[in-house]
Design a protein around this motif. Structure first.
Motif, mmCIF file in Angstrom:
data_model
loop_
_atom_site.group_PDB
_atom_site.id
_atom_site.type_symbol
_atom_site.label_atom_id
_atom_site.label_comp_id
_atom_site.label_asym_id
_atom_site.label_seq_id
_atom_site.Cartn_x
_atom_site.Cartn_y
_atom_site.Cartn_z
ATOM 1 N N THR A 3 -65.268 -8.977 16.790
ATOM 2 C CA THR A 3 -65.204 -10.062 15.813
ATOM 3 C C THR A 3 -66.555 -10.283 15.147
ATOM 4 O O THR A 3 -66.635 -10.435 13.920
ATOM 5 N N ILE A 32 -67.534 -7.372 12.596
ATOM 6 C CA ILE A 32 -66.848 -7.485 11.307
ATOM 7 C C ILE A 32 -67.419 -8.640 10.501
ATOM 8 O O ILE A 32 -67.646 -8.534 9.285
ATOM 9 N N SER A 33 -67.680 -9.761 11.174
ATOM 10 C CA SER A 33 -68.280 -10.906 10.483
ATOM 11 C C SER A 33 -69.678 -10.583 9.978
ATOM 12 O O SER A 33 -70.061 -10.974 8.865
ATOM 13 N N ASN A 81 -69.541 -8.543 6.850
ATOM 14 C CA ASN A 81 -69.205 -9.376 5.702
ATOM 15 C C ASN A 81 -70.405 -10.190 5.223
ATOM 16 O O ASN A 81 -70.597 -10.368 4.016
ATOM 17 N N ARG A 140 -64.092 -0.053 10.623
ATOM 18 C CA ARG A 140 -64.898 -1.120 10.007
ATOM 19 C C ARG A 140 -65.287 -0.809 8.567
ATOM 20 O O ARG A 140 -65.229 -1.709 7.713
ATOM 21 N N SER A 168 -62.062 -5.432 1.729
ATOM 22 C CA SER A 168 -62.474 -6.811 1.431
ATOM 23 C C SER A 168 -63.253 -6.878 0.127
ATOM 24 O O SER A 168 -63.036 -7.783 -0.694
ATOM 25 N N SER A 204 -61.239 -13.730 11.497
ATOM 26 C CA SER A 204 -61.007 -12.487 10.783
ATOM 27 C C SER A 204 -59.770 -12.658 9.901
ATOM 28 O O SER A 204 -58.944 -13.541 10.126
ATOM 29 N N ASN A 205 -59.661 -11.819 8.893
ATOM 30 C CA ASN A 205 -58.462 -11.861 8.052
ATOM 31 C C ASN A 205 -57.319 -11.239 8.843
ATOM 32 O O ASN A 205 -57.211 -10.015 8.933
ATOM 33 N N ILE A 260 -56.354 -7.207 9.334
ATOM 34 C CA ILE A 260 -56.604 -6.557 10.621
ATOM 35 C C ILE A 260 -55.300 -6.096 11.254
ATOM 36 O O ILE A 260 -55.206 -4.985 11.800
ATOM 37 N N SER A 265 -60.616 -2.669 16.703
ATOM 38 C CA SER A 265 -59.845 -3.549 15.825
ATOM 39 C C SER A 265 -59.344 -4.804 16.517
ATOM 40 O O SER A 265 -58.889 -5.739 15.850
ATOM 41 N N VAL A 311 -59.552 -8.146 17.642
ATOM 42 C CA VAL A 311 -60.406 -9.310 17.433
ATOM 43 C C VAL A 311 -59.702 -10.550 17.960
ATOM 44 O O VAL A 311 -58.553 -10.486 18.415
#
Length: 302
Positions: free
Chosen positions: A78, A81-82, A85, A163, A170, A234-235, A239, A251, A253
């Motif tokens: 998590t 990925i954050s 972004n 990722r 995104s 996360s979206n 995901i 993947s 999360v």
């Protein structure tokens, strides 16, 4: 006298309160009212007993969550990925906004804005279908790879490619839409500052560095704080669609874990515990970042 002045002010501003009423009702019904369900994080909830009659277990759900072997993996996936972004997607949105703002030909500028806005209105299912068309086993890219090098790449089933693909999706889908607030902030910069800089001999890059970026600094800080508040979110749909058994190590999360535990295993108390943990961590991050922003001279959001 004080109450009468408040009443007079309310009579003067009542149309604005009516205008804000639907938004207030939305947050009350879908954000504040459901918070009463957080009590289930401290109970062993059973649908047959109901919320009131389910036994209290204190912090047992939290202890079980922290001791689960998946906790560190979920936290790592998590946060990574954050972090991508924050480090790539967010600055790219700012860069795209500045690039659009620097376009002088208005027709080209409007067409460009329309083009970068359009992907936002596509659902994640459509985005996933496009991704398969390009990166799938029989997709366009693998078709050319087989012609050029005689082999294909498993983009959608590879841990190392998951990722980058998520980040690419995104950016392609939402970076253009994210420029709206920045472009509004850029429109508020006094044009006389650019004229004065032009007289002093500043070039376009110097104008961007010394006028444009400082002019939207407060907007950048506020949006960064808001993004930190959802850093553990996360979206889910993105995901969920991109996840398979071969890339689950990277993947899986928190949001996906809540889905599996809550809706597939029917362990509602444990799922709410994970969601509550996310909310508490996000609150701490926002408060810390807001305090840091105030130390740096920004207003912050709190």
């Amino acid at each position: 006298m004080h109450s009468s002045s408040r009443l007079a002010r309310f009579k003067q501003l009542w149309p604005f309160y009516v205008l804000a009423l639907p938004g207030m009702a939305y947050f009350a019904l879908f954000h504040y009212l459901p918070m009463s369900g957080l009590v289930l994080a401290f109970k062993d909830y059973s649908p047959f007993r109901g919320i009131a009659d389910s036994p209290w277990v204190g912090l047992d759900n939290f202890r079980e969550f922290f001791n689960t072997p998946d906790f560190l993996m979920l936290l790592k996936n998590t946060l990574l990925i954050s972090l991508l972004n924050l480090v790539i997607y967010f600055p790219f949105t700012i860069l795209l906004s500045i690039m659009l703002n620097e376009v002088r030909l208005q027709i080209f500028k409007r067409v460009s804005q329309t083009i970068v806005y359009l992907p936002h209105f596509l659902s994640w299912v459509v985005i996933y279908g496009i991704t398969i068309s390009f990166f799938g086993p029989s997709g366009v890219i693998n078709h050319y790879l087989e012609q050029w090098i005689g082999g294909s790449a498993g983009f959608l089933v590879s841990n190392s490619w998951f990722r980058p693909l998520i980040l690419f999706q995104s950016i392609w889908k939402d970076a253009g839409w994210g420029t709206i607030i920045f472009l509004a902030a850029l429109a508020g910069i006094n044009p006389e500052l650019y004229e004065a800089a032009r007289v002093d001999g500043a070039n376009r890059f110097q104008n961007i560095w010394n006028i444009t970026i400082p002019g939207i600094k407060s907007t950048i800080v506020i949006l960064l704080l808001l993004r930190l508040g959802s850093s553990l979110d996360s979206n889910f749909m993105q995901i969920f669609l991109m996840t398979n058994s071969l890339n689950l190590d990277v993947s899986n999360v928190f949001d996906l874990y809540v889905y599996h535990v809550g809706l597939e295993q029917f362990n509602y108390s444990f799922a709410i515990t994970v969601g509550m943990f996310k909310s508490i961590v996000s609150l701490i991050l926002v408060l810390s970042a807001n305090y840091l922003a105030r130390l740096l001279g920004e207003e912050g959001i709190l």
